[in-house]
Each structure stands twice: as C-alpha cells, then as structure tokens.
Design a protein around this motif. Structure first.
Motif, PDB file in Angstrom:
ATOM      1  N   VAL A   4       0.853  -1.187   0.000  1.00  0.00           N
ATOM      2  CA  VAL A   4       0.000   0.000   0.000  1.00  0.00           C
ATOM      3  C   VAL A   4       0.894   1.243   0.000  1.00  0.00           C
ATOM      4  CG1 VAL A   4      -1.828   1.257   1.208  1.00  0.00           C
ATOM      5  CG2 VAL A   4      -1.783  -1.246   1.273  1.00  0.00           C
ATOM      6  N   ASP A   5       0.671   2.121  -0.948  1.00  0.00           N
ATOM      7  CA  ASP A   5       1.490   3.332  -1.043  1.00  0.00           C
ATOM      8  C   ASP A   5       1.179   4.294   0.100  1.00  0.00           C
ATOM      9  OD1 ASP A   5       2.723   2.476  -3.400  1.00  0.00           O
ATOM     10  OD2 ASP A   5       1.141   3.359  -4.667  1.00  0.00           O
ATOM     11  N   GLN A  20      -5.710  -5.129 -12.422  1.00  0.00           N
ATOM     12  CA  GLN A  20      -6.987  -5.171 -11.692  1.00  0.00           C
ATOM     13  C   GLN A  20      -6.800  -4.824 -10.218  1.00  0.00           C
ATOM     14  OE1 GLN A  20      -8.143  -9.181 -12.709  1.00  0.00           O
ATOM     15  NE2 GLN A  20      -9.482  -8.506 -14.387  1.00  0.00           N
ATOM     16  N   ILE A  21      -5.690  -5.232  -9.639  1.00  0.00           N
ATOM     17  CA  ILE A  21      -5.407  -4.893  -8.238  1.00  0.00           C
ATOM     18  C   ILE A  21      -5.286  -3.382  -8.084  1.00  0.00           C
ATOM     19  CG2 ILE A  21      -3.695  -5.054  -6.385  1.00  0.00           C
ATOM     20  CD1 ILE A  21      -3.013  -7.873  -7.454  1.00  0.00           C
ATOM     21  N   ILE A  22      -4.502  -2.772  -8.948  1.00  0.00           N
ATOM     22  CA  ILE A  22      -4.306  -1.315  -8.874  1.00  0.00           C
ATOM     23  C   ILE A  22      -5.626  -0.581  -9.066  1.00  0.00           C
ATOM     24  CG2 ILE A  22      -3.244   0.636 -10.090  1.00  0.00           C
ATOM     25  CD1 ILE A  22      -0.819  -1.266 -10.564  1.00  0.00           C
ATOM     26  N   PHE A  79      -7.790  -0.900  -5.903  1.00  0.00           N
ATOM     27  CA  PHE A  79      -7.328   0.006  -4.846  1.00  0.00           C
ATOM     28  C   PHE A  79      -7.774   1.434  -5.122  1.00  0.00           C
ATOM     29  CE2 PHE A  79      -5.043  -3.429  -3.166  1.00  0.00           C
ATOM     30  CZ  PHE A  79      -4.359  -3.057  -2.010  1.00  0.00           C
ATOM     31  N   ASN A  80      -7.657   1.876  -6.359  1.00  0.00           N
ATOM     32  CA  ASN A  80      -8.028   3.254  -6.704  1.00  0.00           C
ATOM     33  C   ASN A  80      -9.506   3.540  -6.452  1.00  0.00           C
ATOM     34  OD1 ASN A  80      -5.418   3.864  -7.507  1.00  0.00           O
ATOM     35  ND2 ASN A  80      -5.780   3.362  -9.660  1.00  0.00           N
ATOM     36  N   LYS A  81     -10.330   2.500  -6.537  1.00  0.00           N
ATOM     37  CA  LYS A  81     -11.770   2.682  -6.364  1.00  0.00           C
ATOM     38  C   LYS A  81     -12.203   2.657  -4.895  1.00  0.00           C
ATOM     39  CE  LYS A  81     -13.259   0.779 -10.827  1.00  0.00           C
ATOM     40  NZ  LYS A  81     -13.997  -0.324 -11.504  1.00  0.00           N
ATOM     41  N   MET A  82     -11.322   2.209  -4.018  1.00  0.00           N
ATOM     42  CA  MET A  82     -11.706   2.080  -2.610  1.00  0.00           C
ATOM     43  C   MET A  82     -11.810   3.447  -1.938  1.00  0.00           C
ATOM     44  SD  MET A  82      -9.797  -1.299  -1.045  1.00  0.00           S
ATOM     45  CE  MET A  82      -8.135  -0.792  -1.456  1.00  0.00           C
ATOM     46  N   ILE A 142      -6.779   5.432  -2.495  1.00  0.00           N
ATOM     47  CA  ILE A 142      -5.708   4.541  -2.061  1.00  0.00           C
ATOM     48  C   ILE A 142      -5.011   4.016  -3.303  1.00  0.00           C
ATOM     49  CG2 ILE A 142      -5.140   2.443  -0.744  1.00  0.00           C
ATOM     50  CD1 ILE A 142      -6.419   4.577   0.952  1.00  0.00           C
ATOM     51  N   SER A 143      -3.714   3.890  -3.229  1.00  0.00           N
ATOM     52  CA  SER A 143      -2.984   3.285  -4.345  1.00  0.00           C
ATOM     53  C   SER A 143      -2.019   2.242  -3.810  1.00  0.00           C
ATOM     54  CB  SER A 143      -2.221   4.345  -5.147  1.00  0.00           C
ATOM     55  OG  SER A 143      -1.167   4.888  -4.374  1.00  0.00           O
TER      56      SER A 143
END
Length: 310
Positions: free
Chosen positions: A185-186, A248-250, A253-256, A266-267
């Motif tokens: 998690v960035d 798809q993972i990235i 995360f962007n949609k959360m 979140i990225s």
C-alpha cells in the motif's frame, strides 16, 4: 463373534458348553443362570439336548439358523425361544463359537434374555451416539483452532507464516509456470498518521478483501507485513494473465473509499516474479518480486512491474 460385544453385554458367568460331537447340542456343564431363567435346577439341564428346552413351535427354524451360522464361520448369534418349567416362553440370545479340544468340538456359548440384551445394546448405542457427538465437537474445535492459527487476525486471509509455508511447499514440487506477487500500500504511514490506526485497519481489511476476490481459491493469498500482501498464482498459462491481475489490483485500490478519509484515494505498488523453473526457491521468488515492487514504488507508485525469475 465380536469380542467387544461379549465384554460389554455378557452377564458374568452366564455361559455354558453345548457339546456337538454327536450332532446334538448338549449342555455339558451346569449353568445356574440359565437354570434360574427357566425355573429349573442346574442338574436338570446338564447332559440334555438344547432342543429339549426350546419351544417346539419355533425350535426347528431357530436351530437351523444356529447350525447354518456355525457351519458358515464357526460362530453364532441367534435368538432362541425357551420354555420355562411352568410352560411360559422366554426369548433368549444365544451366542458363541466353536472350540476344538483333543479333537472334540464344542460350542462355547452364552445365553441372555433378549430384553436384557436389548436394554444393554440400547445403552451402548446411546453411549456411541454421545461419543460421536463429542468427537464431532472436538473435530469442529480443531478446525476452528487450525483456521485461527493460519489466519491473519485482522484481515482473515492467511498470515505470514502460513503464506510462506504454503508457497514453499508448492514451489518445491511444481514444474508449472507460476507467479509470486507482492502488493504494498502506497504511503500507508501517511494514512495511519493522518487518519489514525482505526482507519488504517479498515484500509488493510478492504485491501485484503479486494485482492482475494481477484484470485482463485487454490491460489495463496496472505498478509506478510504491516501493509504488504503476497499472492502466489499457481499454474498460469502465460505472463499476460499476471499483467491483467496486477492491473486489476491497482484499479480495485483506486476505487476504494473509506469513512474518515473523505475522497482521498488509495494506491498500491505491485511487483511480480514469474517463473517456470522446477523447484525454484521461495526466497528467490520473493526477492525477485520484492525488487520489482520497489521499482514500481520508486517510479511513483500506483503501478506494477513484472520480472522473469530464473
């Protein structure tokens, strides 16, 4: 004859010998319990044929069944209908096995009233059901404890040790192409510092759920650090599917979005190591994926890097 059955239900001393050398089943030893049951003296039984004490209406069929069982495997377990001295019938369980002594075969047997037998069998069945119930409870408890031992306490996916052990076991045996992904998690420290650990925990749980949904049930998905996840993709057809999953993972995360964070997104950075080397070590795959993940993070995060691991 089931020896455990005999131990559990046979009344102590409630036995006799039926001599069978002449084709008849003769009571060759006095049996006080059987005599009491029939309202007779022990001496009235000794030496007499078993058929002498049976109800004539059923004796033929019952003795035939007894002899058929003996001829088949040398043992018997059959209900016989005796007549008491007063003429009243009593159903008795007769059971035993043939024994050879000095060339003479005799049937070592026991007799027990059928109602007594039924009662004791019923108690045994109740005890067996209780045992099965307790065993089922113990097995369920073991499953719960085992699951807890394997799970990460916060996210519910595999913990670090289980993830490592499962991945090692697969890689040591598999000759199929596979991929090991590390997802970080960035700026997670920034999330904890600005919004607090409760929000940070929500991010971890949401991330774990999002990652798990993207992979098969036989893939290994675990949390291996405070803000770091690992996925072992088994038996992949080509590197293209790895790139698709990383993207798809990235995107997931962007949609959360999480309460307490407003619209802040979140990225994550993803590093993937792909290999078809038979028996490649977990440590080598992990190091390769970790280096790829840091290249993605150093490039600004929110992206993935895939490396071939040989």
């Amino acid at each position: 004859m089931d020896e455990r059955f005999l131990r559990e239900v046979m009344h102590p001393g409630f036995g006799s010998y039926c001599h069978s050398a002449d084709g008849e089943l003769r009571l060759t030893e006095s049996c006080e319990d059987l005599a009491d049951l029939l309202g007779m003296l022990p001496s009235e039984l000794e030496g007499k044929s078993l058929s002498f004490f049976l109800d004539p209406k059923s004796a033929g069929a019952e003795l035939k069944c007894l002899r058929q069982q003996i001829d088949a495997d040398g043992s018997t377990e059959v209900i016989l209908t005796f007549l008491r001295k007063d003429g009243s019938p009593v159903r008795v369980l007769a059971g035993g096995r043939l024994e050879d002594s000095c060339g003479v075969q005799s049937l070592k047997c026991f007799f027990m009233t059928a109602d007594k037998t039924a009662g004791r069998i019923a108690r045994l069945q109740n005890e067996l059901e209780l045992y099965k119930k307790k065993l089922s409870q113990y097995e369920s408890r073991i499953v719960v404890l085992q699951t807890r031992a394997e799970q990460d306490s916060l996210t519910g996916i595999f913990n670090s040790d289980t993830t490592k052990n499962l991945s090692k076991a697969y890689l040591s045996e598999s000759g199929y192409r596979c991929a090991l992904l590390i997802i970080d998690v960035d700026d997670f420290k920034h999330i904890n510092d600005r919004y607090g650990h409760m929000v940070g925990d929500k991010v971890m749980i949401g991330a774990a759920n999002a990652i798990k949904k993207l992979f098969r049930s036989n893939d290994v998905v675990g949390r291996v650090g405070g803000d770091e996840f690992l996925v072992l993709m088994k038996d992949i057809p080509d590197t293209g599917i790895v790139a698709t999953r990383c993207g798809q993972i990235i995107e997931a995360f962007n949609k959360m979005r999480f309460d307490g964070m407003g619209n802040e997104s979140i990225s994550c950075s993803v590093g993937a190591a792909v290999s078809d080397v038979i028996g490649i070590s977990y440590d080598k795959m992990f190091l390769c994926a970790d280096m790829a993940m840091y290249r993605a993070k150093n490039a600004g995060g929110g992206r993935y890097v895939i490396e071939e691991c040989k």
